[in-house]
Design an enzyme around this catalytic site. Sequence first.
Site, PDB file in Angstrom:
ATOM      1  CE  LYS A   1      11.216   1.053  -3.642  1.00 33.33           C
ATOM      2  NZ  LYS A   1      10.772   0.169  -3.778  1.00 33.33           N
TER       3      LYS A   1
ATOM      4  CG  HIS B   1       4.567  -2.169   1.763  1.00 33.52           C
ATOM      5  ND1 HIS B   1       3.448  -2.432   1.570  1.00 33.52           N
ATOM      6  CD2 HIS B   1       5.766  -1.547   1.156  1.00 33.52           C
ATOM      7  CE1 HIS B   1       4.060  -1.177   0.269  1.00 33.52           C
ATOM      8  NE2 HIS B   1       5.248  -0.903   0.320  1.00 33.52           N
TER       9      HIS B   1
END
Length: 375
Positions: free
Chosen positions: A175, A306
Amino acid sequence: MAADKIRHVTLSSVTLPLDVPISDAKVLTGRQKPMTEIAFLFAEIATEDGHHGTGFSYSKRAGGPAQYAHAKEVGENLIGQDPSDIGKVYDTLLWAGASVGRSGVATQALAAIDVALWDLKARRAGLPLAKLLGAYRDSVRTYNTSGGFLHAPIEEVKERATRSLQDGIGGIKIKVGQPDTKEDLRRLAAVREHLGDDVPLMVDANQQWDRATALRFGRAVEEYGLVWIEEPLDAYDAEGHAQLAAALDTPIATGEMLSSVAEHVRLIEARAADIIQPDAPRVGGITPFLRLATLADHAGLQLAPHFAMEIHLHLATAYPREPWVEHFEWLNPLFNERLETRDGRMLVPDRPGLGFTLSDQCRAWTVDSVEFGKP
């Protein structure tokens, strides 16, 4: 031969607690609080002939109770329907809830039911869902995300990346998107140095940059050979994503937050992504996902669905272009079975349907349930 009919439906609201609070860039920019649980809607369908199917949708943070509430309102329409007529059943449920539209919570509630019907169809055929759909491959490239969140110190991120590779996972995603871009670059450089140049590496900004920041970051990281930069901009900024995709050598990936085929069509038409990342539970189930996949393939896009690997593994095998599947172990406690990873790939199980049964722990985490029809 008389058509089989749906005899019984159970809808369950289940809350999965996470071991530690999870933070991505949306938390560090103050837009959200750390995530401590995931809400699931499970649908279990049984037919007169004794066939069964199980499906789920989910919501992170808000939305789970709303999905469950909408499914309860339309679920009775399933009784007596032929489970083979999945498109017809889907339209019936859409019209039953037409006043709340065809995206968001309205269709995410239907996703659990739609997935259950596809699971039932494949189980009845005695085939893994991938084989029922028509697989191009028996395994899919896989990358891990769960070890790369921003709440974890960089040393922990590196350790978990090593562990993922040892477990047969092929790529690592971390991230980014923090208020201080220099910190993102520092973490990325540390992970790339730790992994070496040959391990596939992705980054995910979770929509936290403006266009100028995203462009500067993208140019700064070209040297790292990233597989993609994910969600650099607001999910609905198709024009901005298209500008980035045209300006950068590193591919742009997005789409996970969109909740309908129509919203993805705008991305595709704008050439806003090199890699499209639809989420079957979010777009309304497998039925709309397959429609979207056809459009994406026609546009020459790569596919990386996803989350929800338990569903997306099967859908990815049926995509003509070599895809990626996201590895999250978070859902493991919900099921009795596990997916296998080997040599950087996730293997399609030989079990019929999706290949999963609900665990006792999943039952214990059930918050509420409702039944329709005859048990």
